[in-house]
Design an enzyme around this catalytic site. Structure first.
Site, PDB file in Angstrom:
ATOM      1  N   ASP A  97       0.791  -1.228   0.000  1.00 38.83           N
ATOM      2  CA  ASP A  97       0.000   0.000   0.000  1.00 38.83           C
ATOM      3  C   ASP A  97       0.825   1.281   0.000  1.00 38.83           C
ATOM      4  O   ASP A  97       0.342   2.333   0.414  1.00 38.83           O
ATOM      5  CB  ASP A  97      -0.934  -0.005   1.216  1.00 38.83           C
ATOM      6  CG  ASP A  97      -2.178  -0.836   0.972  1.00 38.83           C
ATOM      7  OD1 ASP A  97      -2.712  -0.795  -0.152  1.00 38.83           O
ATOM      8  OD2 ASP A  97      -2.622  -1.528   1.902  1.00 38.83           O
ATOM      9  N   ASP A 146      -7.693  -4.045  -4.293  1.00 34.90           N
ATOM     10  CA  ASP A 146      -7.237  -2.748  -3.809  1.00 34.90           C
ATOM     11  C   ASP A 146      -5.883  -2.363  -4.396  1.00 34.90           C
ATOM     12  O   ASP A 146      -5.559  -1.180  -4.541  1.00 34.90           O
ATOM     13  CB  ASP A 146      -7.088  -2.748  -2.282  1.00 34.90           C
ATOM     14  CG  ASP A 146      -8.210  -3.446  -1.537  1.00 34.90           C
ATOM     15  OD1 ASP A 146      -8.690  -4.480  -2.019  1.00 34.90           O
ATOM     16  OD2 ASP A 146      -8.576  -2.970  -0.454  1.00 34.90           O
TER      17      ASP A 146
END
Length: 424
Positions: free
Chosen positions: A123, A188
């Site tokens: 991320d 994601d």
């Protein structure tokens, strides 16, 4: 009297519409904008006030995540959400030119910078590009920010492996069946590819762009069903790239369409079209948008349930009592994505994306979703859902909901100014 804005295609420019060069331009014809400057600026001003109050209410090292039961929840810099708050502050600085906001963003960046060396998360795009990327764009201070971004991209690239042709998401953990993940990749992760493509342009290192392209291509093949809904998690065999299972971690059940996952994909493939000019990404984004906007379970106010198939849950499901919770964060991401997708499409299709994004922004900017001043501790929006299965951040304000809501308003304001939706 409501003012309607008409913008010609020469002003809403596709950054790759020809599929040849990302600087190619094509006329899109006239589109109509129903929201006006007063709407956009009043909501951005409310957001500025809220975030300024939040800034006053937390310590220097806090990375805001949510506000629950009258208390702030602030995770550390390693949390995947750590870049959203400084990113929101920077967007609001862009709007207001309030120097106090720039000072606030910089004090958070000081605590976030060490994550450039974090090789244990996929991320880093969320964490570093939403924050340092916006800081570089707005200040032009390459000395302060370019090294952070390039080092962070190198860290992220270590998570790409040749056999599965993807960036690994999680290290450890188990699926719902109690089995350890082998090489999980979540939808994601499409959102972190912009970080790689931008750093590739910044540094001239084509390896980062290649990783982003290969990950996007593999995800397109393996994550999507025939109706263009997305699985949340695909677990791979890292030795040969074969698929072990397709699962969910935050959705209602494995075959459901977890709402935010659909928005991550829509945003991600729209962005990949911008970055590469490859029309297959545009077609993927259009198909995802069609699935999302035509879903029979999408509420009239266009703020989705946390899972688009939650209506299929039976009373014996452990999530049944929470099945009708909305997820404001999904609507924020979707609205921002649709505004960009509108510039790469034509005529009635482009206008449809604008109309739907406007509808979402109206809903988000009113009760029950928009917080009153100080009501939610300085967060802008209420009623987001992090993960019902994990019992975390359920029906609360969330920092990334605020980030993409403000981003969508900034993008719309650019359109009203006759500018490109995306500024790089």
């Amino acid at each position: 009297m409501k003012i309607q804005y008409y913008i010609t295609g020469a002003l809403l420019v596709g950054l790759g519409i020809q599929g040849i060069s990302c600087s190619s331009q094509k006329s899109l014809g006239s589109i109509k904008l129903e929201l006006d400057k007063e709407f956009v600026h009043s909501n951005l001003e409310d957001a500025r006030k809220q975030i300024s109050y939040l800034a006053e209410s937390i310590s220097e090292s806090d990375m805001p995540t949510t506000y629950k039961d009258g208390k702030y929840v602030n995770w550390g810099s390693t949390w995947w959400c750590s870049g959203f708050y400084p990113g929101t502050v920077l967007y609001l600085y862009e709007y207001s030119k309030d120097e106090k906001l720039l000072v606030e963003a910089k004090r958070k960046l000081k605590h976030l910078e060490k994550e450039k060396n974090n090789k244990g998360t996929h991320d880093l795009g969320f964490m570093l590009y939403c924050s340092f990327g916006n800081a570089l764009r707005l200040t032009g201070d390459s000395v302060a920010y370019k090294e952070v971004l390039s080092t962070g991209a190198a860290s992220l690239a270590t998570r790409f492996h040749e056999a599965p042709k993807t960036i690994r998401s999680w290290d450890g953990g188990k699926n719902w069946d109690g089995q350890p993940w082998t090489y999980p990749v979540i939808i994601d992760n499409m959102m972190n590819l912009e970080f790689l493509t931008e750093v590739s342009k910044m540094t001239g290192d084509k390896r980062y762009r290649d990783i982003a392209v290969r990950h996007a291509n593999t995800t397109m093949i393996n994550h999507y069903r025939k109706d263009y809904s997305s699985y949340h998690v695909v677990d791979y065999n890292p030795k040969d790239g074969s698929i072990i299972s397709r699962k969910t971690a935050q959705g209602a059940f494995d075959e459901s369409a977890w709402a935010r996952g659909q928005s991550w994909g829509l945003y991600g493939y729209t962005m990949m079209y911008r970055e590469t000019g490859d029309k297959k990404y545009l077609e993927q984004a259009r198909h995802i948008a069609q699935f999302y906007l035509n879903h029979p379970n999408l509420p009239k106010d266009l703020i989705p349930y946390w899972d688009m198939d939650q209506n299929k849950l039976t009373p014996d499901s452990k999530y049944y009592s929470q099945k009708d919770l909305r997820d404001v964060s999904t609507a924020s991401v979707t609205a921002s994505a649709l505004l960009e997708l509108a510039q790469y499409t034509r005529g009635s299709e482009s206008q449809l994306y604008i109309v739907k994004a406007e509808h979402m922004l109206r809903s988000l900017s009113s009760k029950p979703y928009k917080a009153e001043y100080k009501e939610a501790g300085g967060y802008i929006l209420k009623h987001s859902v992090g993960s019902i299965p994990h019992k975390t951040e359920v029906d609360v304000p969330l920092t990334y909901a605020d980030y993409y809501y403000v981003e969508a308003l900034i993008r719309y304001d650019r359109m009203l100014n006759g500018e490109k939706v995306i500024k790089q």
